[in-house]
Scaffold this active site. Structure first.
Site, mmCIF file in Angstrom:
data_model
loop_
_atom_site.group_PDB
_atom_site.id
_atom_site.type_symbol
_atom_site.label_atom_id
_atom_site.label_comp_id
_atom_site.label_asym_id
_atom_site.label_seq_id
_atom_site.Cartn_x
_atom_site.Cartn_y
_atom_site.Cartn_z
ATOM 1 N N ASP A 151 0.800 -1.214 0.000
ATOM 2 C CA ASP A 151 0.000 0.000 0.000
ATOM 3 C C ASP A 151 0.840 1.275 0.000
ATOM 4 O O ASP A 151 0.597 2.186 -0.799
ATOM 5 C CB ASP A 151 -0.946 0.006 1.205
ATOM 6 C CG ASP A 151 -1.955 1.133 1.148
ATOM 7 O OD1 ASP A 151 -3.036 0.923 0.573
ATOM 8 O OD2 ASP A 151 -1.654 2.232 1.654
ATOM 9 N N THR A 179 -5.329 2.072 -0.432
ATOM 10 C CA THR A 179 -5.434 1.415 -1.736
ATOM 11 C C THR A 179 -5.773 -0.060 -1.570
ATOM 12 O O THR A 179 -6.513 -0.625 -2.373
ATOM 13 C CB THR A 179 -4.146 1.580 -2.563
ATOM 14 O OG1 THR A 179 -3.057 0.903 -1.947
ATOM 15 C CG2 THR A 179 -3.798 3.047 -2.722
ATOM 16 N N ASP A 180 -5.260 -0.686 -0.504
ATOM 17 C CA ASP A 180 -5.643 -2.077 -0.221
ATOM 18 C C ASP A 180 -7.139 -2.183 0.024
ATOM 19 O O ASP A 180 -7.829 -3.026 -0.569
ATOM 20 C CB ASP A 180 -4.900 -2.586 1.017
ATOM 21 C CG ASP A 180 -3.585 -3.260 0.684
ATOM 22 O OD1 ASP A 180 -3.562 -4.075 -0.245
ATOM 23 O OD2 ASP A 180 -2.584 -2.970 1.356
ATOM 24 N N MET A 181 -7.645 -1.348 0.918
ATOM 25 C CA MET A 181 -9.053 -1.463 1.302
ATOM 26 C C MET A 181 -9.988 -1.079 0.163
ATOM 27 O O MET A 181 -11.030 -1.714 -0.036
ATOM 28 C CB MET A 181 -9.316 -0.626 2.548
ATOM 29 C CG MET A 181 -8.636 -1.193 3.783
ATOM 30 S SD MET A 181 -9.055 -0.326 5.311
ATOM 31 C CE MET A 181 -8.156 1.205 5.090
ATOM 32 N N GLY A 184 -10.134 -3.879 -2.347
ATOM 33 C CA GLY A 184 -11.062 -4.906 -1.889
ATOM 34 C C GLY A 184 -12.505 -4.512 -2.149
ATOM 35 O O GLY A 184 -13.325 -5.332 -2.575
#
Length: 391
Positions: A151, A179-181, A184
């Site tokens: 991230d 950016t990860d969340m 998802g």
């Protein structure tokens, strides 16, 4: 899947669907978590030697039920099956599960699932109705394809880190793995769209997202301006920077005892309300060009009184303002209690952990699930017996 009494009051929309979660860390597992919150049965496929790497990724040295609290936050309510995907017998059992599943999620680097015999073409032959969902760092092609999909690195590469912080300071990344969340969340949108299409056509499909494409999409407002104007990177405000393209007063300001946030507001009216006559010197067509000068005046004026003093003036007048709260202040506020935003999960031996809940409400009901994340391989025997019974 166990659920508490709140969930029993509503038929969850994904009840009856089975999701195989091959992913680890955050982006893929967070997508699978949301599907579980909405009623799907989620089976984590994990390495026998340690499983998902986030099991041992401790934040503030907070373990729970043999694993990290972080792991439980991302994987509550799931089941765990251990499988060595390089072992022929384990791979055969996994393929038998794929034949019965509705969704498969993975976040291996491009090419790895193909080498394991679990690429899109392989699984489509096993189960044409399967929704095949992948998360990567930088997409399937291009010179960044094999970079580490992490991230902070993606925030830095994408320009996000240069949106925050004052103009005379260094880049400032977001304090969350945004950016990860968001990747998802984007993956969940794609999965749900393909499930709808499958309901019409009967066919499965493939959805792919990447952290870098998610990071670019997060900046769509500002990039829409930049791409059409061109030229240099827009300047961050030197005082109270909060948005590259918005005029004063947009930003956060210190007060005598804390900070307040001010969004869009007419400078002349704001100045009159707070008794700052200097702000009347700036006509509306200068509120952007002179934003640092205006913000500097605001900064010096607002720090003379408390946050409560200013908010008591601004909020009744319809000015968009708010206090800047830390977590103790947020969780102590009656508004937080009214949201019922926290749930308690329980381990097999009765230990409890407080976590945030699913933010979605279905048919007016808040969704909660008291089941903690699974211990590594806890459901392997049960799942194997299911496969044997179905054979």
């Amino acid at each position: 899947m166990a659920s508490d009494s709140l969930n029993e009051m509503v038929r969850l929309p994904l009840a009856g669907l089975t999701v195989l979660d091959f992913s680890q860390f955050l982006a893929g597992p967070s997508a699978a978590l949301r599907l579980a919150d909405l009623g799907a049965r989620v089976i984590k496929i994990e390495r026998p030697d340690g499983g998902d790497a986030s099991r041992s990724l401790y934040l503030a040295d907070l373990p729970f039920d043999q694993d990290s609290a972080l792991f439980h936050a991302i994987n509550r309510g799931k089941q765990s099956l251990t499988a060595d995907l390089k072992n022929a017998d384990d791979l055969m059992r996994v393929k038998a599960l794929i034949a019965q599943a509705d969704v498969l999620i993975h976040n291996f680097r491009p090419g790895i699932m193909d080498r394991l015999g679990l690429g899109w073409d392989d699984v489509r032959a096993i189960n044409p109705r399967l929704i095949y969902a992948g998360v990567s760092g930088y997409g399937p092609d291009g010179p960044w394809r094999d970079r580490p999909g992490q991230d902070l690195l993606v925030q830095s590469l994408s320009g996000i880190a240069l949106l925050s912080g004052d103009g005379n300071g260094p880049p400032v990344p977001a304090g969350l793995s945004i950016t990860d969340m968001m990747a998802g969340a984007q993956l969940v949108q794609g999965i749900l769209a393909l499930l709808v299409r499958r309901g019409v056509s009967g066919d499965g499909g493939r959805v792919d997202v990447s952290l870098i494409e998610t990071a670019i999409d997060l900046q769509f407002e500002h990039l829409a301006v930049y791409l059409n104007r061109g030229g240099a990177m827009p300047a961050r405000s030197a005082v109270g920077n909060a948005n590259l393209y918005l005029a004063a007063p947009y930003g956060i300001y210190a007060t005598a005892d804390g900070h307040v946030a001010l969004a869009m507001a007419p400078i002349d009216r704001l100045g009159a309300l707070i008794g700052c006559t200097e702000m009347a010197d700036f006509p509306a067509d200068r509120w952007f060009a002179e934003r640092d000068a205006i913000k500097a005046i605001l900064r010096d004026h607002l720090k003379q009184r408390t946050s409560a003093h200013w908010l008591a003036i601004l909020e009744p007048a319809g000015i968009w303002a708010a206090p800047v709260l830390d977590w103790p202040a947020l969780t102590a506020d009656p508004a937080f209690a009214a949201l019922d935003a926290v749930q308690q999960v329980r381990s097999p031996d009765g230990a409890t952990l407080r976590l945030t809940r699913c933010p979605i409400r279905v048919d007016g009901q808040i969704l909660k699930n008291e089941r903690a994340a699974p211990r590594l391989g806890a459901d392997s025997d049960f799942i194997h017996s299911e496969l044997a019974g179905a054979a």
